[in-house]
Design a protein around this motif. Structure first.
Motif, mmCIF file in Angstrom:
data_model
loop_
_atom_site.group_PDB
_atom_site.id
_atom_site.type_symbol
_atom_site.label_atom_id
_atom_site.label_comp_id
_atom_site.label_asym_id
_atom_site.label_seq_id
_atom_site.Cartn_x
_atom_site.Cartn_y
_atom_site.Cartn_z
ATOM 1 N N GLU A 172 1.243 2.488 -9.757
ATOM 2 C CA GLU A 172 1.371 2.486 -11.221
ATOM 3 C C GLU A 172 1.571 3.901 -11.758
ATOM 4 O O GLU A 172 2.428 4.136 -12.624
ATOM 5 C CB GLU A 172 0.125 1.859 -11.844
ATOM 6 C CG GLU A 172 0.176 1.828 -13.370
ATOM 7 C CD GLU A 172 -1.119 1.323 -13.982
ATOM 8 O OE1 GLU A 172 -1.308 1.514 -15.190
ATOM 9 O OE2 GLU A 172 -1.951 0.748 -13.239
ATOM 10 N N LEU A 173 0.799 4.855 -11.250
ATOM 11 C CA LEU A 173 0.922 6.230 -11.728
ATOM 12 C C LEU A 173 2.301 6.798 -11.397
ATOM 13 O O LEU A 173 2.883 7.538 -12.197
ATOM 14 C CB LEU A 173 -0.176 7.099 -11.112
ATOM 15 C CG LEU A 173 -1.614 6.763 -11.511
ATOM 16 C CD1 LEU A 173 -2.593 7.724 -10.843
ATOM 17 C CD2 LEU A 173 -1.788 6.808 -13.022
ATOM 18 N N LEU A 174 2.825 6.467 -10.227
ATOM 19 C CA LEU A 174 4.147 6.967 -9.850
ATOM 20 C C LEU A 174 5.243 6.355 -10.726
ATOM 21 O O LEU A 174 6.170 7.049 -11.147
ATOM 22 C CB LEU A 174 4.415 6.660 -8.372
ATOM 23 C CG LEU A 174 3.568 7.439 -7.355
ATOM 24 C CD1 LEU A 174 3.830 6.906 -5.952
ATOM 25 C CD2 LEU A 174 3.864 8.922 -7.423
ATOM 26 N N VAL A 175 5.138 5.076 -11.009
ATOM 27 C CA VAL A 175 6.139 4.403 -11.828
ATOM 28 C C VAL A 175 6.204 5.016 -13.223
ATOM 29 O O VAL A 175 7.290 5.184 -13.807
ATOM 30 C CB VAL A 175 5.835 2.887 -11.916
ATOM 31 C CG1 VAL A 175 6.643 2.235 -13.032
ATOM 32 C CG2 VAL A 175 6.139 2.207 -10.591
ATOM 33 N N THR A 200 -6.247 13.178 -1.493
ATOM 34 C CA THR A 200 -5.686 12.747 -0.215
ATOM 35 C C THR A 200 -6.154 11.324 0.083
ATOM 36 O O THR A 200 -7.269 10.936 -0.275
ATOM 37 C CB THR A 200 -6.117 13.673 0.939
ATOM 38 O OG1 THR A 200 -7.549 13.576 1.108
ATOM 39 C CG2 THR A 200 -5.756 15.122 0.641
ATOM 40 N N TYR A 201 -5.283 10.572 0.724
ATOM 41 C CA TYR A 201 -5.678 9.226 1.150
ATOM 42 C C TYR A 201 -4.744 8.761 2.252
ATOM 43 O O TYR A 201 -3.642 9.280 2.406
ATOM 44 C CB TYR A 201 -5.659 8.244 -0.023
ATOM 45 C CG TYR A 201 -4.292 7.810 -0.480
ATOM 46 C CD1 TYR A 201 -3.760 6.592 -0.066
ATOM 47 C CD2 TYR A 201 -3.538 8.593 -1.343
ATOM 48 C CE1 TYR A 201 -2.506 6.186 -0.483
ATOM 49 C CE2 TYR A 201 -2.279 8.187 -1.771
ATOM 50 C CZ TYR A 201 -1.769 6.982 -1.337
ATOM 51 O OH TYR A 201 -0.522 6.580 -1.756
ATOM 52 N N ARG A 202 -5.208 7.786 3.008
ATOM 53 C CA ARG A 202 -4.391 7.182 4.055
ATOM 54 C C ARG A 202 -3.803 5.880 3.516
ATOM 55 O O ARG A 202 -4.536 4.940 3.222
ATOM 56 C CB ARG A 202 -5.238 6.888 5.300
ATOM 57 C CG ARG A 202 -5.827 8.126 5.953
ATOM 58 C CD ARG A 202 -6.467 7.780 7.295
ATOM 59 N NE ARG A 202 -7.496 8.753 7.647
ATOM 60 C CZ ARG A 202 -8.713 8.435 8.055
ATOM 61 N NH1 ARG A 202 -9.050 7.162 8.180
ATOM 62 N NH2 ARG A 202 -9.590 9.366 8.363
ATOM 63 N N PRO A 203 -2.482 5.819 3.375
ATOM 64 C CA PRO A 203 -1.871 4.608 2.810
ATOM 65 C C PRO A 203 -2.245 3.340 3.571
ATOM 66 O O PRO A 203 -2.461 2.294 2.957
ATOM 67 C CB PRO A 203 -0.373 4.897 2.904
ATOM 68 C CG PRO A 203 -0.272 6.392 2.913
ATOM 69 C CD PRO A 203 -1.487 6.860 3.660
ATOM 70 N N THR A 204 -2.310 3.438 4.891
ATOM 71 C CA THR A 204 -2.635 2.252 5.682
ATOM 72 C C THR A 204 -4.005 1.699 5.310
ATOM 73 O O THR A 204 -4.185 0.492 5.138
ATOM 74 C CB THR A 204 -2.603 2.583 7.187
ATOM 75 O OG1 THR A 204 -1.312 3.075 7.528
ATOM 76 C CG2 THR A 204 -2.902 1.354 8.015
ATOM 77 N N GLU A 205 -4.985 2.594 5.174
ATOM 78 C CA GLU A 205 -6.340 2.163 4.813
ATOM 79 C C GLU A 205 -6.342 1.514 3.432
ATOM 80 O O GLU A 205 -7.016 0.504 3.198
ATOM 81 C CB GLU A 205 -7.279 3.363 4.825
ATOM 82 C CG GLU A 205 -7.450 4.027 6.167
ATOM 83 C CD GLU A 205 -8.378 3.261 7.087
ATOM 84 O OE1 GLU A 205 -9.059 2.338 6.609
ATOM 85 O OE2 GLU A 205 -8.406 3.580 8.287
ATOM 86 N N LEU A 265 -6.983 1.438 -4.875
ATOM 87 C CA LEU A 265 -6.250 2.701 -4.881
ATOM 88 C C LEU A 265 -4.746 2.467 -4.765
ATOM 89 O O LEU A 265 -3.957 3.152 -5.431
ATOM 90 C CB LEU A 265 -6.737 3.593 -3.725
ATOM 91 C CG LEU A 265 -5.932 4.865 -3.479
ATOM 92 C CD1 LEU A 265 -6.008 5.793 -4.686
ATOM 93 C CD2 LEU A 265 -6.437 5.586 -2.224
ATOM 94 N N TYR A 266 -4.330 1.539 -3.926
ATOM 95 C CA TYR A 266 -2.898 1.372 -3.674
ATOM 96 C C TYR A 266 -2.140 0.959 -4.939
ATOM 97 O O TYR A 266 -1.147 1.603 -5.296
ATOM 98 C CB TYR A 266 -2.660 0.382 -2.536
ATOM 99 C CG TYR A 266 -1.210 0.303 -2.133
ATOM 100 C CD1 TYR A 266 -0.585 1.370 -1.489
ATOM 101 C CD2 TYR A 266 -0.446 -0.827 -2.408
ATOM 102 C CE1 TYR A 266 0.753 1.313 -1.128
ATOM 103 C CE2 TYR A 266 0.888 -0.894 -2.056
ATOM 104 C CZ TYR A 266 1.479 0.185 -1.412
ATOM 105 O OH TYR A 266 2.806 0.123 -1.071
ATOM 106 N N PRO A 267 -2.557 -0.095 -5.644
ATOM 107 C CA PRO A 267 -1.841 -0.420 -6.892
ATOM 108 C C PRO A 267 -1.947 0.689 -7.941
ATOM 109 O O PRO A 267 -1.015 0.884 -8.723
ATOM 110 C CB PRO A 267 -2.513 -1.713 -7.371
ATOM 111 C CG PRO A 267 -3.789 -1.805 -6.622
ATOM 112 C CD PRO A 267 -3.581 -1.093 -5.329
ATOM 113 N N LEU A 268 -3.054 1.434 -7.933
ATOM 114 C CA LEU A 268 -3.190 2.532 -8.892
ATOM 115 C C LEU A 268 -2.149 3.613 -8.635
ATOM 116 O O LEU A 268 -1.492 4.086 -9.567
ATOM 117 C CB LEU A 268 -4.596 3.128 -8.814
ATOM 118 C CG LEU A 268 -4.806 4.436 -9.590
ATOM 119 C CD1 LEU A 268 -4.584 4.220 -11.080
ATOM 120 C CD2 LEU A 268 -6.190 5.011 -9.322
#
Length: 269
Positions: free
Chosen positions: A123-126, A104-109, A117-120
């Protein structure tokens, strides 16, 4: 890992780590005897980060050949870089494993703090190495259901439901914090015949729990001064507001305010 090793099958888990991930076992000296600790320290003296990544991934593959395993990571937006590197390493492996990783994570944070975390996650979704489930706010019937489960079916849940939904917009964190605050202030208390409301519903709308206030202030302080002024003016206009009204109150061009609000909305703020 420490909890697994201290559990009912601790001896089996210790043997599994000792064989497949000794560098990780060395990070948990409290579960080892003095003799084992000294021997292990000599064995893993030259451990590298790459070796640790490989060891734990392979160890989990071995373990999950025997039984499925679920790993849960809460609040990844507060995690360290090493944890994210290991998650990325595991996700990219092609060897079979009955392993489910829930995080779980907060996208805004993650976005605002320039957290890796955000670029990771992108990348995993792509590369189809993970899937994302976006959690929306709770609906009004779901808020009512939560209150019925928390306090029992009755007038209290029926009365509180619409008020708390309006106050929290279904945000689960805000909802739980508001309920805890009401109990702490004895606005809601348990009587002889069950939970009861000791004040009018209007009393609920005038306070913000301190922990929520701190969360809001922390996010507010991250904004630039123009963004702070925009949010402050918008909060006076209302939950739903028109950029023109905010622009008029700040004596700025409406297209400037509209662009600023679009940026804030895109960032989840």
């Amino acid at each position: 890992l420490g909890r697994l090793c201290r559990g009912p099958e601790g001896a089996h888990c210790l043997a599994w780590l000792r064989q497949h991930a000794p560098s990780w076992l060395g990070q948990m000296p409290a579960i080892l005897s003095d003799a084992d600790r000294e021997a292990l320290q000599r064995q893993v003296r030259e451990t590298t980060q790459a070796r640790m990544l490989r060891e734990l991934a392979e160890a989990l593959e071995v373990l999950t050949a025997e039984r499925p395993l679920v790993l849960v990571f809460e609040d990844l937006h507060w995690s360290d870089r090493a944890t994210l590197e290991w998650l990325a390493y595991v996700a990219r492996r092609r060897d079979p494993a009955r392993l489910l990783v829930l995080a779980t994570y907060r996208p805004t944070e993650a976005r605002l703090g320039a957290h890796p975390l955000y670029p990771l996650t992108r990348e995993l979704l792509v590369h189809d190495q993970g899937s994302e489930l976006v959690l929306e706010g709770l609906s009004e019937p779901t808020v009512a259901l939560y209150l019925a489960q928390r306090f029992g079916v009755g007038d209290l849940a029926t009365t509180l439901g619409p008020v708390l939904y309006q106050r929290t917009q279904g945000n689960p964190l805000f909802l739980v914090a508001m309920v805890a605050e009401l109990i702490q202030r004895s606005v809601v208390r348990e009587g002889a015949s069950g939970w009861e409301l000791t004040a009018s519903p209007q009393a609920i709308t005038v306070s913000v729990p301190e922990n929520l206030r701190q969360v809001i202030e922390q996010q507010f302080e991250r904004l630039t001064p123009p963004e702070q002024a925009t949010v402050e003016a918008a909060s006076v206009v209302g939950v739903d507001f028109d950029a023109v009204a905010v622009a008029a109150s700040l004596e700025e061009a409406s297209d400037v305010i509209d662009a600023r609000c679009t940026t804030l909305a895109r960032q989840g703020q």
